[in-house]
Design a protein around this motif. Structure first.
Motif, PDB file in Angstrom:
ATOM      1  N   PHE A  82     -12.116   1.669  13.449  1.00 52.05           N
ATOM      2  CA  PHE A  82     -13.254   2.365  14.039  1.00 52.05           C
ATOM      3  C   PHE A  82     -14.546   2.011  13.288  1.00 52.05           C
ATOM      4  O   PHE A  82     -14.586   2.094  12.054  1.00 52.05           O
ATOM      5  N   MET A  83     -15.573   1.626  14.023  1.00 54.69           N
ATOM      6  CA  MET A  83     -16.898   1.427  13.431  1.00 54.69           C
ATOM      7  C   MET A  83     -17.841   2.286  14.260  1.00 54.69           C
ATOM      8  O   MET A  83     -18.154   1.946  15.402  1.00 54.69           O
ATOM      9  N   GLU A  84     -18.243   3.423  13.705  1.00 55.18           N
ATOM     10  CA  GLU A  84     -18.829   4.480  14.528  1.00 55.18           C
ATOM     11  C   GLU A  84     -20.328   4.697  14.348  1.00 55.18           C
ATOM     12  O   GLU A  84     -20.876   5.705  14.787  1.00 55.18           O
ATOM     13  N   SER A 133     -23.522   7.733  11.205  1.00 54.58           N
ATOM     14  CA  SER A 133     -23.290   9.123  11.616  1.00 54.58           C
ATOM     15  C   SER A 133     -22.227   9.730  10.699  1.00 54.58           C
ATOM     16  O   SER A 133     -21.139  10.097  11.136  1.00 54.58           O
ATOM     17  N   GLU A 134     -22.563   9.845   9.428  1.00 57.39           N
ATOM     18  CA  GLU A 134     -21.552  10.216   8.427  1.00 57.39           C
ATOM     19  C   GLU A 134     -20.939  11.589   8.674  1.00 57.39           C
ATOM     20  O   GLU A 134     -19.746  11.791   8.449  1.00 57.39           O
ATOM     21  N   ALA A 135     -21.755  12.555   9.125  1.00 54.77           N
ATOM     22  CA  ALA A 135     -21.201  13.896   9.363  1.00 54.77           C
ATOM     23  C   ALA A 135     -20.097  13.812  10.419  1.00 54.77           C
ATOM     24  O   ALA A 135     -19.016  14.383  10.271  1.00 54.77           O
ATOM     25  N   ASN A 136     -20.376  13.086  11.476  1.00 54.82           N
ATOM     26  CA  ASN A 136     -19.374  12.930  12.534  1.00 54.82           C
ATOM     27  C   ASN A 136     -18.146  12.173  12.044  1.00 54.82           C
ATOM     28  O   ASN A 136     -17.007  12.536  12.354  1.00 54.82           O
ATOM     29  N   ILE A 137     -18.387  11.146  11.270  1.00 57.57           N
ATOM     30  CA  ILE A 137     -17.269  10.316  10.805  1.00 57.57           C
ATOM     31  C   ILE A 137     -16.298  11.124   9.945  1.00 57.57           C
ATOM     32  O   ILE A 137     -15.078  10.994  10.076  1.00 57.57           O
ATOM     33  N   GLY A 167     -15.830  14.421  10.039  1.00 60.68           N
ATOM     34  CA  GLY A 167     -15.123  15.353  10.912  1.00 60.68           C
ATOM     35  C   GLY A 167     -14.054  14.645  11.726  1.00 60.68           C
ATOM     36  O   GLY A 167     -12.925  15.137  11.873  1.00 60.68           O
ATOM     37  N   MET A 168     -14.401  13.491  12.232  1.00 60.27           N
ATOM     38  CA  MET A 168     -13.454  12.692  13.016  1.00 60.27           C
ATOM     39  C   MET A 168     -12.237  12.308  12.165  1.00 60.27           C
ATOM     40  O   MET A 168     -11.088  12.391  12.615  1.00 60.27           O
TER      41      MET A 168
END
Lengths: 310, 285
Positions: A43-45, A48-52, A54-55
């Motif tokens: 995954f390269m998202e 968006s560290e907060a999302n990463i 949580g994900m």
């Protein structure tokens, strides 16, 4: 060190379907082989560290072991609440591979200097904090991360750091490695500062001051047993870290000695970066020299301290 | 859109809400029971949620309360963790834990805190309370289901104030990219956040367009109309290749006449015996 750690993650992923990789917006070509061979688990998202985080937590809740990689400052400061709540509170096996621990990104300035990362991560219950000395030690460490409980913060050096670790001494998370037997003084160091501590110890030995070096690759949990045992054998302890003096290795060592040594603890000198945002650029080596953390300056500070103690 | 028009837009769908039926009243009485036990709680925030949770747990989610960790279950996250009184009411009603736990809300040795703790409460998937965490976690759960070839679905309920958080929109962008049709984001749009009206604190409009532009298939419903909610949830996913967003127009404090639409009832502490009696009286069948 970074290349080694990511190569190891790729190797682990080939062997274990629980392993997933999550990057933010890493350099072009990062882990292409992983992406090509195991696209579902790569995954390269984006930025968006907060999302990463949580994900990664969500994936870990259902049995995956996510390895998350981006620059250390953005894994610590940017998404601190996600690391604390999503990973630590839930005690999930997410591994944070932090590029550029310490002063690696010297030319990029304070936004990219991770000099309080260990303090931040140490403050979190259930977090393990590890800073290997070189790429060979990294290679011994990463396979162990498959089965470690809870989240792990992995601090990476610049790369090309001199190899000082020794395969024969093995590697166990939470167990410090005595690189050099102590004399009057014990140096306690972590990460790439261990190679500088060893050089400083060599210089001091030549001038008649016996110094041992304890490589505390795991800053949390600290190896209490090794430290307390050695502390009772020496006249002075010097901690050496590429980190501010607020809350890092030196703080951890001094806390332990204050809390646990029944007899008087040996005096402790903490060498690190002052409580400041670095105001110079240049290279990692330049900044280490600026803060008195290269071997010659370390030796000088240790010699002066030993003279006062003795 | 002028402020008054936006407010009207938010309230017009709830004006036709049918009167609360006995089950909705009974669930609200369980909320009051816990509130009474703890002497405090986010009452207004819980009461806007009741019908959403009722539709999910009565008719939508696949779960087994005797086996909260059943791998094939659907995952539900109450991302607006402060609305937990409503979640505790429905979980107790479904038998995830004994009813007797409700009166120990916020007690020293209770399992039901002021925000839900996944480590303590059977049926709670994620510990929430810090806002903006549920959708990223839900996204990870939805990806995990896809990777493991499970047909589990993931539902995340967020507050309207909560979606001020940037992490919500990071996750929304990511869910859209991954075409996660097994993920449904639900907004409890009661138009009031802690300080006051969302339209004034941090206006969310045009909210449906926002979700749409992030790649979601969007539907708006009256969040207190069981028929409307059930119709909507039974039609999920709204698009086989996109995540769904359901914007539920609700009333904060719904069911308590003097709490409806009142920011003062967002959170209450030191609830008196007289207030509790008055609350129960409002909820008589």
């Amino acid at each position: 060190m970074r290349r080694t750690s990511l190569d190891m993650v790729y190797e682990l992923a080939k062997q274990d379907e629980r392993v997933v990789f999550i990057g933010s917006d890493l350099g072009a070509g990062t882990l292409d082989a992983f992406r090509d061979e195991m696209p579902d688990r790569f995954f390269m998202e984006g930025v968006s560290e907060a999302n990463i985080i949580g994900m990664a937590a969500g994936l870990a809740m259902d049995g995956f072991i996510p390895y998350v990689n981006t620059i250390a400052t953005f894994l610590t400061r940017r998404c601190f609440e996600q690391v604390a709540m999503d990973l630590c509170l839930h005690n999930l096996p997410v591994r944070l591979i932090a590029n550029g621990g310490g002063l690696v990104y010297a030319p990029l300035g304070p936004t990219h200097l991770a000099i309080e990362d260990m303090a931040i991560m140490r403050a979190l219950p259930r977090m393990t904090v590890v800073a290997p000395a070189d790429k060979e030690e990294m290679a011994r460490f990463i396979p162990l991360t498959l089965d470690l409980p809870g989240p792990v913060y992995i601090r990476l050096g610049k790369g090309g750091d001199p190899i000082v670790s020794d395969e024969r001494k093995g590697f166990t998370v939470g167990k410090a490695i005595l690189m050099r037997e102590p004399g009057r003084v014990l140096l306690v160091s972590t990460g790439v500062m261990t190679n500088r501590a060893l050089t400083a110890a060599e210089l001091l030995n030549e001038s008649g001051l016996g110094c041992g070096v304890l490589h505390m690759h795991t800053v949390k949990p600290l190896d209490d047993e090794a430290l307390l045992d050695l502390a009772s054998q020496v006249e002075a302890i010097v901690t050496i870290e590429e980190h501010t003096l607020v809350g890092g290795l030196g703080s951890a060592v001094r806390d332990l000695l204050c809390d646990r040594l029944v007899t008087a603890a040996p005096p402790v000198l903490r060498l690190g970066i002052p409580d400041t945002f670095p105001d110079k650029y240049g290279t990692q080596d330049d900044l280490l020299a600026y803060y008195g953390l290269q071997p010659d300056a370390l030796a000088h500070s240790i010699r002066e301290f030993a003279a006062k103690v003795g | 859109m002028p402020l008054e028009a936006r407010q009207a837009h938010g309230s017009h769908t709830t004006a036709k809400t049918p009167n609360l039926d006995e089950r909705s009243l009974a669930l609200r009485r369980l909320v009051i029971k816990a509130l009474e036990g703890g002497g405090r709680g986010h009452l207004g925030s819980a009461l806007s949620l009741i019908e959403i949770l009722r539709a999910l747990y009565d008719d939508t989610l696949r779960f087994d309360s005797a086996r909260p960790d059943w791998p094939e279950r659907d995952r539900f996250i109450l991302s607006k963790g402060h609305g937990c009184l409503a979640l505790y009411a429905i979980l107790a009603d479904k038998g995830f834990f004994p009813m007797a736990e409700l009166v120990k809300f916020c007690h020293f040795d209770g399992i039901l805190g002021g925000h839900p703790d996944a480590g303590k409460v059977p049926g709670v998937e994620a510990s929430t309370g810090a806002l903006g965490h549920g959708l990223p976690i839900g996204l990870g759960l939805a990806l995990a289901a896809r990777l493991q070839k499970r047909d589990s679905r993931v539902f995340v309920v967020m507050g309207d104030g909560e979606i001020n958080e940037g992490s919500v929109w990071e996750a929304a962008m990511c869910a859209g990219k991954h075409n996660l049709s097994n993920l449904t984001a639900i907004v409890d749009y009661n138009k009031l956040q802690s300080y006051g009206r969302t339209a004034e604190v941090q206006d969310l409009e045009p909210l449906a367009d926002k979700w749409r532009s992030f790649g979601f298939a969007v539907h708006e419903v009256d969040g207190h109309d069981m028929a409307d909610l059930n119709r909507t949830f039974s039609a999920l996913p709204r698009d086989p290749n996109r995540p769904s967003a359901v914007i539920c127009h609700t009333v904060k404090g719904k069911g308590i006449s003097y709490a409806e639409g009142s920011p003062a009832w967002h959170h209450k502490s030191k609830i008196s015996d007289e207030e509790v009696v008055a609350l129960y009286k409002e909820l008589e069948a």
